[in-house]
Scaffold this motif. Sequence first.
Motif, PDB file in Angstrom:
ATOM      1  N   SER A   1      -2.040  -3.176   3.025  1.00  0.00           N
ATOM      2  CA  SER A   1      -2.356  -4.283   2.124  1.00  0.00           C
ATOM      3  C   SER A   1      -1.712  -4.093   0.755  1.00  0.00           C
ATOM      4  N   VAL A   2      -1.655  -2.853   0.272  1.00  0.00           N
ATOM      5  CA  VAL A   2      -1.051  -2.610  -1.036  1.00  0.00           C
ATOM      6  C   VAL A   2       0.455  -2.828  -0.982  1.00  0.00           C
ATOM      7  N   LEU A   3       1.098  -2.401   0.106  1.00  0.00           N
ATOM      8  CA  LEU A   3       2.548  -2.621   0.211  1.00  0.00           C
ATOM      9  C   LEU A   3       2.880  -4.114   0.269  1.00  0.00           C
TER      10      LEU A   3
ATOM     11  N   GLN B   1      -5.816   4.350   3.627  1.00  0.00           N
ATOM     12  CA  GLN B   1      -6.260   3.238   4.473  1.00  0.00           C
ATOM     13  C   GLN B   1      -5.916   1.876   3.890  1.00  0.00           C
ATOM     14  N   GLU B   2      -5.555   1.831   2.619  1.00  0.00           N
ATOM     15  CA  GLU B   2      -5.157   0.565   1.998  1.00  0.00           C
ATOM     16  C   GLU B   2      -3.643   0.369   1.981  1.00  0.00           C
TER      17      GLU B   2
ATOM     18  N   PHE C   1      -9.619  11.545  -1.046  1.00  0.00           N
ATOM     19  CA  PHE C   1      -8.553  12.003  -1.939  1.00  0.00           C
ATOM     20  C   PHE C   1      -7.544  12.921  -1.259  1.00  0.00           C
ATOM     21  N   LYS C   2      -7.667  13.134   0.033  1.00  0.00           N
ATOM     22  CA  LYS C   2      -6.814  14.126   0.683  1.00  0.00           C
ATOM     23  C   LYS C   2      -5.490  13.574   1.189  1.00  0.00           C
ATOM     24  N   ASP C   3      -5.353  12.277   1.257  1.00  0.00           N
ATOM     25  CA  ASP C   3      -4.070  11.690   1.672  1.00  0.00           C
ATOM     26  C   ASP C   3      -3.710  10.510   0.766  1.00  0.00           C
ATOM     27  N   TYR C   4      -3.979  10.704  -0.540  1.00  0.00           N
ATOM     28  CA  TYR C   4      -3.748   9.621  -1.495  1.00  0.00           C
ATOM     29  C   TYR C   4      -2.269   9.253  -1.547  1.00  0.00           C
ATOM     30  N   GLN C   5      -2.028   7.977  -1.789  1.00  0.00           N
ATOM     31  CA  GLN C   5      -0.678   7.442  -1.862  1.00  0.00           C
ATOM     32  C   GLN C   5      -0.294   7.164  -3.321  1.00  0.00           C
TER      33      GLN C   5
ATOM     34  N   LYS D   1      -9.301  -0.604  -4.064  1.00  0.00           N
ATOM     35  CA  LYS D   1      -9.486   0.542  -4.960  1.00  0.00           C
ATOM     36  C   LYS D   1      -8.152   1.015  -5.541  1.00  0.00           C
ATOM     37  N   VAL D   2      -7.124   0.193  -5.441  1.00  0.00           N
ATOM     38  CA  VAL D   2      -5.838   0.551  -6.033  1.00  0.00           C
ATOM     39  C   VAL D   2      -5.985   0.635  -7.547  1.00  0.00           C
ATOM     40  N   CYS D   3      -5.278   1.586  -8.153  1.00  0.00           N
ATOM     41  CA  CYS D   3      -5.293   1.691  -9.617  1.00  0.00           C
ATOM     42  C   CYS D   3      -3.912   2.130 -10.088  1.00  0.00           C
ATOM     43  N   PHE D   4      -3.708   2.114 -11.384  1.00  0.00           N
ATOM     44  CA  PHE D   4      -2.425   2.516 -11.945  1.00  0.00           C
ATOM     45  C   PHE D   4      -2.609   3.733 -12.828  1.00  0.00           C
TER      46      PHE D   4
END
Length: 362
Positions: free
Chosen positions: A329-331, A325-326, A203-207, A307-310
Amino acid sequence: MTVNEFLPKPYPIAIANGSITCAAPSNIALVKYWGKKKDQIPENPSISFTLSACKTITTLHYKKKKDQDQFSFDIYLDGIPKPDFKPKIETFFRRIEMYVPFLKTYHFEIETSNTFPHSSGIASSASGMGALALCLVQLEQKLNAENAEESNYKKASFLARLGSGSACRSLEGELIVWGEHAKIEGSSDNFGTKYPYEVHEHFKDYQDVILLVDKGEKQVSSTLGHNLMHEHPYAERRFEQAHEHLSKLIDIFKTGNLDRFVAIVESEALTLHAMMMTSMPYFILMKPNTLHIINAIWKFRQNTGSKVCFTLDAGANVHLLFPKQEKDSVLKFIESDLAKFCQNGHYINDQLGLGAELLGSK
């Protein structure tokens, strides 16, 4: 701890004029605040990620005036006069005058700009009031001959809350709690506090990528929405649920359990909008494309194990939260599947930030 700690002593020096520039970020609540008591006190605690790129930059020009019987100020957004902003600022000044009694001493010119669309559900009132509150605290520190570099963020958060409740979460980073909670030491209804317990590396570098479904003005103001909670049939259970979710997040932040994090964050987002849809009068701030995006996220997560969420604020835009780290792939997922649901294909890349800052002082 009482609000009396924010009452000032007589200022030792006088200043004729000057200017202060501060920036404050927006924030995105994980556990939502919806419903408030008198004096901007929240009905339930909340916790938020402080953002970095989405921010308001405010310059406060001040000049001593002869008539000190009333407030005097002009406000500009991107260099354009905004007289329609003045009632909200005057209400804010009335609420905070006893804590910063120099407000009637000066005429103020408030120049403000956002790095994101105003009134589009990216909490512009939070960053705006946060930046203005920090400017005022910096001016008070000048009047007290204190080191301007050592900002009193607690008082700035306290003042910002009296302008916009969630603004009190925009003064510091990275995880901020607002509202008293039995299991979180130091939590307060009066100002935001840094989350005091262990936080897993996850949780320390969440996007946070903000998908701009609708950049226009919200159909219903947050103030009206909060007021509709007073006689809401499900309000008390909602307030209890917020406490429960925040309790669960303490363990989640410690262990780094992303599946449980996703479940609570998405539940909170949908509960917020459920409260809007079940108030009287009822209203819907989500747009069809909001739902298209949510369904696409669920499908992507099911197919990939991501583990992407809205989450959502009180508007149509979607905040896409995910571990760093995702990011690649998320972009790619956003470009291939989600950007088409955004207004003009626009979205904002953001991440956790450290809070408000002084940019300049003359």
